[in-house]
Design a protein around this motif. Sequence first.
Motif, short mmCIF file in Angstrom:
data_model
loop_
_atom_site.label_atom_id
_atom_site.label_comp_id
_atom_site.label_asym_id
_atom_site.label_seq_id
_atom_site.Cartn_x
_atom_site.Cartn_y
_atom_site.Cartn_z
N ARG A 1 4.72 -32.78 -6.86
CA ARG A 1 4.25 -31.98 -8.00
C ARG A 1 4.86 -32.53 -9.28
N GLU A 2 4.13 -32.38 -10.36
CA GLU A 2 4.62 -32.88 -11.64
C GLU A 2 4.13 -31.93 -12.73
N VAL B 1 3.31 -31.97 -16.62
CA VAL B 1 3.11 -32.83 -17.79
C VAL B 1 2.45 -32.01 -18.88
N GLU B 2 3.04 -32.04 -20.06
CA GLU B 2 2.46 -31.33 -21.21
C GLU B 2 2.15 -29.88 -20.86
N ILE C 1 1.33 -28.73 -17.99
CA ILE C 1 0.29 -28.60 -16.96
C ILE C 1 0.84 -29.08 -15.63
N ILE D 1 0.67 -30.41 -11.93
CA ILE D 1 -0.25 -31.25 -11.16
C ILE D 1 0.30 -31.37 -9.74
N ILE E 1 -6.75 -28.62 -12.71
CA ILE E 1 -6.12 -29.21 -13.89
C ILE E 1 -6.88 -28.80 -15.15
N MET E 2 -8.22 -28.86 -15.06
CA MET E 2 -9.02 -28.52 -16.24
C MET E 2 -8.88 -27.05 -16.63
N VAL F 1 -5.83 -27.06 -18.58
CA VAL F 1 -6.07 -27.73 -19.88
C VAL F 1 -6.80 -26.78 -20.82
N LYS F 2 -7.79 -26.08 -20.30
CA LYS F 2 -8.55 -25.14 -21.13
C LYS F 2 -7.63 -24.04 -21.66
N VAL G 1 -4.37 -24.25 -22.15
CA VAL G 1 -3.49 -24.80 -23.19
C VAL G 1 -4.28 -25.02 -24.48
#
Lengths: 272, 391
Positions: free
Chosen positions: A9-10, A12-13, A15, A17, A27-28, A31-32, A34
Motif C-alpha cells: 500500500r502507498e 500519495v498526495e 490518496i 493505493i 483511485i478515481m 481523486v474526485k 480530493v
Amino acid sequence: MDAENPSGRETVEGIEIDYDHLDVAAIMTQVKRVAARNPGEPLEAGPDEPPPPPAEPPASPVIPEPAPSAEPPASPVIPAPAGPPPGPPAPSLKARLKAKFSRAIRPFAPAIRLLGLPLHEDIEAAFRLIDATNRRMDEHEQVIHKQIDRRLDELQVRTDRRFDELQIRTDRRMDDMQDRTDRRMDDMQDRIDARFHDVVKEFDNFRDRLDLFADRSMEYIKLLHNLDHNLVVEITKLRIEFETLKSRARILEKDLDAQSQREKILEKRLGS
Amino acid sequence: MKIAFVVQRYGLEINGGAELHCRWVAEHMARHWDVEVLTTRAHDYVTWADQYPAGTETINGIAVRRFSVPKPRSPERFGWLQNFILEHEHTERDELAWLEEEGPKSPDLLAFIRSHAAAYDYFIFFSYRYWHSYRGIRAVPGKAILVPTAEHDPVIDLKIFRDLFRLPRAFIYNSEEEREMIQTISGNQAVPGLVVGVGTEVPDDSVAERFRKNHRIEKPYLLYLGRIDQNKGFPQLFQYFLRFKKETGSDVGLVLIGNSILPIPDHPDIFALGFRPEQDKFDALAGAEALIMPSFYESLSMVTLEAWALGRPVIANARCEVLQGQCRRSNGGLTYENYPEFRESLKLLLASDRLRRALGDHGRRYFEANYTWDIIEGKYLEIVSRLGREP
C-alpha cells in the motif's frame, strides 16, 4: 511520495493505493474527493500565460476600480476643495484666497478633470475589461450549453434504459404473478375436488340416472308420437271406410228400392 | 472461405483510423481466408475524388478492387445538410439526402457487390456512417458483417442508422461501450456481435534516450499522439496543462506528435514536433511519463493500446466513455472530467513512479489478454465460424 509500506500500500498526495489489488475506479473516487475539496479558481487567462486559442477571450489584466476617497494619481487636476480647517490656528490670507478660488472654480471641476485626467485610458481599459468579460461569458455559455445538451442526451439515454429495464422487470413480475396465481388456482381446484369428491360422485350418479331417465322419456315420447300418428292414420282410414260403407249402404238401399218397385211391377204384370 | 473487406478508402498512405484498422485486419486475416478489399479510388476523405487508378492492384499481398466515385462530395452542401438534419426537424428522406452527400457514393462498387454476392462468403463493412456501408449492407444483409467504428457523435441517432443496425448478419465492435451505445440506440440485441477491436504491433527496439537526444528534451514529459484539433479536446488540454504548471510549479513537459490545425501556445515546455516516423513515435512513447488522451470522441484509441503495449500508463478524458471504460477495465490509466480532477490525477501520476509502473503493467497485461493479433484473429475466425453454424 508521502509514505510507503511493504504491504503493497502507498499513500500519495493523500490518496491511498493498494498495489496488491490495483483498482483505478477506487483511485478515481479518491481523486474526485480530493479535487472536490480543492476546486480552485475558474479557468481564466492570466497576463503571464501565452496567447490562448482564438475562441478564447484576449488576455487582459484586471483593472481595479478606484476607491471614491482615494487620492487621484499625480496629474494636473485641481483637488476638490476641502472644508475650512476646524478651529485655530486661523488660516492665512494665502490659504483663504486659495479656498475662495477653489470654491469659485468648483462648477468647472468636471470639465477640468475631463481635460486633465487620462480618462481615455480608464475608458479604454474598462472597455477592454468588458470585452474580455463578454467573450469569456460567451464562451462559458457555449460550454454550458454543450454540457447541458450532452447531459440531457445522457439523461435521456439513461432514462430510456431505466424504462426498458423497468418494463422488463414489470413483465417478469407479471409473469411470476401469473404463474403463482395459476398454481394457486390449480391447488384450490385440487382441494375442492378432494373435499367434495363424494358429493360430486353422488351428483354424477344422480346426473347419470337423470340422463338415463331423460333418454327413456325421450324414447317414450317418440313412441307416443308414433302411436298418435298411427292412431290418427287408422282413425282416418276407418272414417273413410265408414263413409264408403255408408255410401254403399245408400246405394244398396236404392237398389233395394228399385228391386222392390220392379218386384211390384212384375207382380202386377204377372197378376194381370 | 472468401471474404471481402469493404471500406471507404484503402492504401498504404492512408492513416485514418477505420481505414488503417481495416488494412491491418485484412492483412492479418489473409493468413486464414482468401481476402479481397473492395474500396473506392479516393484518397481525400473530404471530397472522395478519384485519385488511385481504377481496377485491381495488390497491396501487401491483398487484392484491392477500386471503384470510381463519379460525383465528389461538396463540403459546403454537406455542411449545410448536416447542420440541417442535426438542428431541425426532418424526415427520413432528408437523412438519405445527407447520406448521398456524405458518400463515398460509388454505384459501381454497389453493383459489384450485388452481382458478385455469390462469389463471397461474407462481406465485412467498415464504418457505419458512409454510403458504401449503408447501401452495401442493404444489398447483401445475409452476408454482411459490420465493424461500425462508431463514436458518440450526433449522426448516430439518425433514424436510417437505427434501422441499419438491425440488418447485418453480425457485428464486430471495438469496445463494450460501442456495443452498449449501438444496442441502446437500435435495440439490436438479437444480432450476434463480438467485441474485438484491433491488434497492434510495437517494435522491440524503442529507445527513450534516442528520442530525448534527437529532440533535446531532457525533462519528464507527457506525450500526445494524433491529430491536434478541437474534437480531440485540444484547447482544453492546453489550458489545463498551462494552468497545472502555473499552479503546481511542475517541470513536466508536453510533447505533441501529429499534425495540428490549431494554434499551439508558445511555451518552453510544450514541444510540438509535427508528424513523426513510427520509430520516433515509439521512442517517444517509451520515454514518456504517461500518454495523455484528451479526446472526447473515440471508438477505439489505438495509441492508447500502443502505450499499454509498451507498459506506459495513460491519463484520459473521462468524458469519452470508451477511454474511461478501457482505463477502468484495464486498470491501466487515470481519467479526468474537469480541471481539478486533471490536476489531482496528474499530480498523483507524476508523484509516484511506482504507480506509473503498476498502471503500465496492468495496461500491458490488458493489452496482451485482449489485443494481440493472435487473439484478434481468433475472434474474427470465431464469429465467422459461429455464423456458419447458425442457419
